[in-house]
Scaffold this motif. Structure first.
Motif, mmCIF file in Angstrom:
data_model
loop_
_atom_site.group_PDB
_atom_site.id
_atom_site.type_symbol
_atom_site.label_atom_id
_atom_site.label_comp_id
_atom_site.label_asym_id
_atom_site.label_seq_id
_atom_site.Cartn_x
_atom_site.Cartn_y
_atom_site.Cartn_z
ATOM 1 N N ASP A 155 0.808 -1.220 0.000
ATOM 2 C CA ASP A 155 0.000 0.000 0.000
ATOM 3 C C ASP A 155 0.842 1.271 0.000
ATOM 4 O O ASP A 155 0.306 2.375 -0.146
ATOM 5 N N LEU A 156 2.168 1.135 0.151
ATOM 6 C CA LEU A 156 3.036 2.313 0.188
ATOM 7 C C LEU A 156 3.681 2.609 -1.161
ATOM 8 O O LEU A 156 4.416 3.598 -1.280
ATOM 9 N N ALA A 157 3.421 1.808 -2.180
ATOM 10 C CA ALA A 157 4.026 2.010 -3.496
ATOM 11 C C ALA A 157 3.700 3.401 -4.030
ATOM 12 O O ALA A 157 2.529 3.788 -4.130
ATOM 13 N N GLY A 158 4.754 4.160 -4.349
ATOM 14 C CA GLY A 158 4.574 5.483 -4.938
ATOM 15 C C GLY A 158 4.008 6.524 -4.003
ATOM 16 O O GLY A 158 3.597 7.597 -4.466
ATOM 17 N N ARG A 159 4.004 6.279 -2.682
ATOM 18 C CA ARG A 159 3.341 7.213 -1.757
ATOM 19 C C ARG A 159 4.287 7.938 -0.816
ATOM 20 O O ARG A 159 3.869 8.871 -0.132
ATOM 21 N N CYS A 160 5.540 7.560 -0.758
ATOM 22 C CA CYS A 160 6.409 8.053 0.316
ATOM 23 C C CYS A 160 7.184 9.310 -0.074
ATOM 24 O O CYS A 160 7.831 9.371 -1.121
ATOM 25 N N ASP A 161 7.112 10.295 0.808
ATOM 26 C CA ASP A 161 7.911 11.506 0.634
ATOM 27 C C ASP A 161 9.391 11.225 0.897
ATOM 28 O O ASP A 161 10.262 11.867 0.311
ATOM 29 N N LEU A 162 9.633 10.261 1.776
ATOM 30 C CA LEU A 162 11.004 9.923 2.144
ATOM 31 C C LEU A 162 11.097 8.426 2.397
ATOM 32 O O LEU A 162 10.280 7.864 3.130
ATOM 33 N N VAL A 163 12.084 7.804 1.789
ATOM 34 C CA VAL A 163 12.419 6.418 2.093
ATOM 35 C C VAL A 163 13.852 6.402 2.603
ATOM 36 O O VAL A 163 14.767 6.887 1.929
ATOM 37 N N LEU A 164 14.033 5.872 3.787
ATOM 38 C CA LEU A 164 15.357 5.787 4.394
ATOM 39 C C LEU A 164 15.886 4.362 4.293
ATOM 40 O O LEU A 164 15.224 3.416 4.716
ATOM 41 N N ILE A 165 17.079 4.228 3.733
ATOM 42 C CA ILE A 165 17.796 2.950 3.747
ATOM 43 C C ILE A 165 18.989 3.111 4.691
ATOM 44 O O ILE A 165 19.995 3.732 4.332
ATOM 45 N N ASP A 166 18.856 2.619 5.889
ATOM 46 C CA ASP A 166 19.987 2.566 6.825
ATOM 47 C C ASP A 166 20.621 1.203 6.569
ATOM 48 O O ASP A 166 20.344 0.232 7.260
ATOM 49 N N ALA A 167 21.463 1.161 5.558
ATOM 50 C CA ALA A 167 21.845 -0.107 4.932
ATOM 51 C C ALA A 167 22.719 -0.984 5.815
ATOM 52 O O ALA A 167 23.590 -0.491 6.534
ATOM 53 N N PRO A 168 22.506 -2.300 5.752
ATOM 54 C CA PRO A 168 23.460 -3.222 6.392
ATOM 55 C C PRO A 168 24.814 -3.035 5.737
ATOM 56 O O PRO A 168 24.911 -2.915 4.505
ATOM 57 N N CYS A 169 25.870 -2.974 6.538
ATOM 58 C CA CYS A 169 27.192 -2.691 5.987
ATOM 59 C C CYS A 169 28.256 -3.366 6.840
ATOM 60 O O CYS A 169 27.944 -4.055 7.814
ATOM 61 N N THR A 170 29.509 -3.143 6.499
ATOM 62 C CA THR A 170 30.608 -3.745 7.247
ATOM 63 C C THR A 170 30.768 -3.140 8.631
ATOM 64 O O THR A 170 31.444 -3.708 9.486
ATOM 65 N N GLY A 171 30.200 -1.963 8.864
ATOM 66 C CA GLY A 171 30.300 -1.334 10.178
ATOM 67 C C GLY A 171 31.659 -0.742 10.484
ATOM 68 O O GLY A 171 31.985 -0.493 11.652
ATOM 69 N N VAL A 172 32.445 -0.465 9.450
ATOM 70 C CA VAL A 172 33.784 0.092 9.658
ATOM 71 C C VAL A 172 33.730 1.373 10.491
ATOM 72 O O VAL A 172 34.585 1.610 11.347
ATOM 73 N N GLY A 173 32.719 2.182 10.258
ATOM 74 C CA GLY A 173 32.622 3.458 10.965
ATOM 75 C C GLY A 173 32.328 3.336 12.445
ATOM 76 O O GLY A 173 32.488 4.299 13.192
ATOM 77 N N ALA A 174 31.885 2.158 12.881
ATOM 78 C CA ALA A 174 31.528 1.961 14.288
ATOM 79 C C ALA A 174 32.584 1.174 15.052
ATOM 80 O O ALA A 174 32.315 0.657 16.133
ATOM 81 N N TRP A 175 33.788 1.067 14.499
ATOM 82 C CA TRP A 175 34.830 0.278 15.154
ATOM 83 C C TRP A 175 35.201 0.800 16.537
ATOM 84 O O TRP A 175 35.685 0.044 17.363
ATOM 85 N N ARG A 176 35.016 2.086 16.796
ATOM 86 C CA ARG A 176 35.319 2.585 18.143
ATOM 87 C C ARG A 176 34.473 1.870 19.183
ATOM 88 O O ARG A 176 34.911 1.637 20.306
ATOM 89 N N ARG A 177 33.249 1.534 18.817
ATOM 90 C CA ARG A 177 32.317 0.899 19.760
ATOM 91 C C ARG A 177 32.376 -0.618 19.710
ATOM 92 O O ARG A 177 32.002 -1.284 20.678
ATOM 93 N N HIS A 178 32.813 -1.154 18.581
ATOM 94 C CA HIS A 178 32.878 -2.610 18.418
ATOM 95 C C HIS A 178 34.243 -2.997 17.856
ATOM 96 O O HIS A 178 34.349 -3.465 16.704
ATOM 97 N N PRO A 179 35.317 -2.811 18.632
ATOM 98 C CA PRO A 179 36.660 -3.047 18.085
ATOM 99 C C PRO A 179 36.928 -4.486 17.690
ATOM 100 O O PRO A 179 37.771 -4.751 16.828
ATOM 101 N N ASP A 180 36.218 -5.432 18.308
ATOM 102 C CA ASP A 180 36.437 -6.826 17.925
ATOM 103 C C ASP A 180 35.902 -7.122 16.532
ATOM 104 O O ASP A 180 36.378 -8.022 15.837
ATOM 105 N N ALA A 181 34.909 -6.337 16.104
ATOM 106 C CA ALA A 181 34.277 -6.602 14.806
ATOM 107 C C ALA A 181 35.255 -6.437 13.647
ATOM 108 O O ALA A 181 35.148 -7.135 12.630
ATOM 109 N N LYS A 182 36.228 -5.516 13.782
ATOM 110 C CA LYS A 182 37.118 -5.303 12.637
ATOM 111 C C LYS A 182 38.031 -6.489 12.385
ATOM 112 O O LYS A 182 38.441 -6.723 11.241
ATOM 113 N N TRP A 183 38.332 -7.241 13.425
ATOM 114 C CA TRP A 183 39.221 -8.395 13.236
ATOM 115 C C TRP A 183 38.446 -9.639 12.809
ATOM 116 O O TRP A 183 39.034 -10.621 12.347
#
Length: 438
Positions: free
Chosen positions: A296-324
């Motif tokens: 029912d949302l097809a063609g109706r949204c003023d804004l669609v946000l994709i907070d995309a799944p990613c490698t999380g490189v930018g969050a390494w300060r909080r999850h340092p084990d993830a980079k290894w």
């Protein structure tokens, strides 16, 4: 437990992580379960040491010339904690659960070894296989950007403007010495120490929904979407609802926000958070097998946000084990998921509407390259410039973080003192009839 015993325990946990590739939180939990005598403050101190060692894994091992858990911890005491050789030696007496005394070689390396001749990935403490990608993203600043990602992150809070102002939140949390975030107009920052962070669940301001933990960059990503009261908004990867809650505040509970995630389990925390925040314009859309719950949302949204799944490189300060634990195969999987989400989002953006693509990654592959591929395949979409995006959100100063690699805005610990985030807004100009066909 003594500080020296904490170090011995941290070495045990690092040894466990070396044997089993798993999140550090799991190893720490198992250690605590098998050492019941350790109190909560002891466990917090041990966790802090372990995470500091993981932040500085490569540089610590380079300094010590060895990759053992003990060498990693000793090197991290110098690189992460700033202790000199005498201070480290005092903690390694071999008495009452303290680590064994330093060898002559360990003492010499702690006293004289440097990172001057170390390669960039060692100085920046990031996986060697990412060397070319970091060089592409940061050039000669690759090591400096990596080193910034290896620091401790502060505790950032987003003020829920549905419940009160930043000034009110600061007053209620004054005992924690918060300061206004430099870039976000709705953020508070509590600088990190070496111990545990503030116990937010015990704070009235949190319990009553006035503040939520959210890094400043994540706050800015939400603000740059410029969600307005009365709009129809779809958060396509809502997860626990952090950005959805931020968008609801911007919309002042007017209009409608649809929170969806392909993995329904990730949506579970959102319900309690919605109630606490007083967000009344969010409708959670839970996936239901093969049913099209967003038709029912097809063609109706003023804004669609994709907070995309990613490698999380930018969050390494909080999850340092993830980079290894990150492997090349994981990056390839994320790239496919991101491209699929961008294609999926096409269906929902109405003519004149906006598509916001956001990641907590700093890799060009996941950001500018994805956006350029999408724009090439969909010429009716055009990316807003960094200046247009920043000014549209009422945050013109953010235009200085324009990506040097193409479209969008880049934030990082080295440039903005935030987590690493990428934000690109694209506007749809194609006619409605093409939506109606789908």
């Amino acid at each position: 437990m003594t500080p020296a015993a904490h170090i011995s325990a941290a070495i045990e946990v690092l040894a466990d992580l070396a044997q089993r590739r798993r999140p550090a939180a799991e190893a720490l939990k198992d250690w605590g379960a098998s050492h019941r005598f350790a109190g909560s403050k002891d466990r917090a101190a041990i966790a802090s040491l372990v995470f500091d060692a993981l932040r500085k894994l490569s540089s610590a091992r380079w300094i010590m010339g060895a990759e053992t858990p003990r060498a990693t911890m000793l090197g991290a005491l110098r690189e992460a904690r700033g202790l000199d050789v005498d201070a480290i030696a005092a903690l390694c007496s071999g008495e009452r659960h303290a680590p064994a005394p330093l060898t002559e070689e360990e003492r010499q390396r702690l006293d004289t070894a440097t990172l001057a001749d170390a390669p960039a990935h060692v100085r920046g403490d990031y996986p060697e296989w990412l060397t070319e990608r970091f060089a592409a993203a940061f050039g000669v600043q690759a090591a400096a950007e990596g080193a910034a990602l290896a620091t401790r992150a502060p505790v950032d809070l987003r003020v829920n403007i549905l419940k009160g102002s930043r000034e009110q939140a600061m007053a209620k949390l004054s005992h924690l010495n918060p300061s206004p975030t430099p870039l976000s107009p709705i953020g508070l920052r509590i600088e990190a120490g070496q111990g545990r962070g503030p116990a937010l669940p015990a704070e009235t301001a949190y319990v009553k929904g006035l503040v939520e933990p959210q890094d400043e960059a994540s706050q800015l990503a939400s603000l740059l979407c410029a969600a307005a009261p009365g709009e129809q908004v779809l958060d396509l990867c809502a997860g626990g609802g952090g950005k959805a809650l931020a968008l609801a505040g911007q919309m002042h509970n007017r209009g409608q926000l649809y929170a969806y995630d392909a993995d329904g389990r990730r949506l579970m925390p959102i319900h309690e958070r919605l109630e606490r925040a007083g967000a009344r314009n969010i409708q959670v859309r839970q996936p239901k097998g093969k049913a099209d719950v967003l038709s029912d949302l097809a063609g109706r949204c003023d804004l669609v946000l994709i907070d995309a799944p990613c490698t999380g490189v930018g969050a390494w300060r909080r999850h340092p084990d993830a980079k290894w634990r990150l492997a090349p195969g994981a990056l390839e999987l994320r790239l496919k998921e991101q491209a699929a989400l961008l294609e999926q989002a096409l269906r929902f953006v109405k003519p004149g509407g906006r598509l916001a693509y956001v990641t907590c990654s700093l890799l060009i592959d996941e950001n500018e390259v994805q956006v350029e591929a999408f724009l090439s395949a969909n010429p009716d979409f055009a990316a807003l410039s960094a200046q247009e995006t920043a000014e549209g959100a009422g945050l013109p100063d953010l235009a200085r973080f324009a990506s040097p690699h193409g479209r969008g805005i880049r934030l990082s610990p080295a440039t903005s003192r935030t987590d690493g985030f990428y934000v690109c807004l694209m506007r749809n100009s194609r006619p409605f009839s093409r939506f109606a066909e789908g």
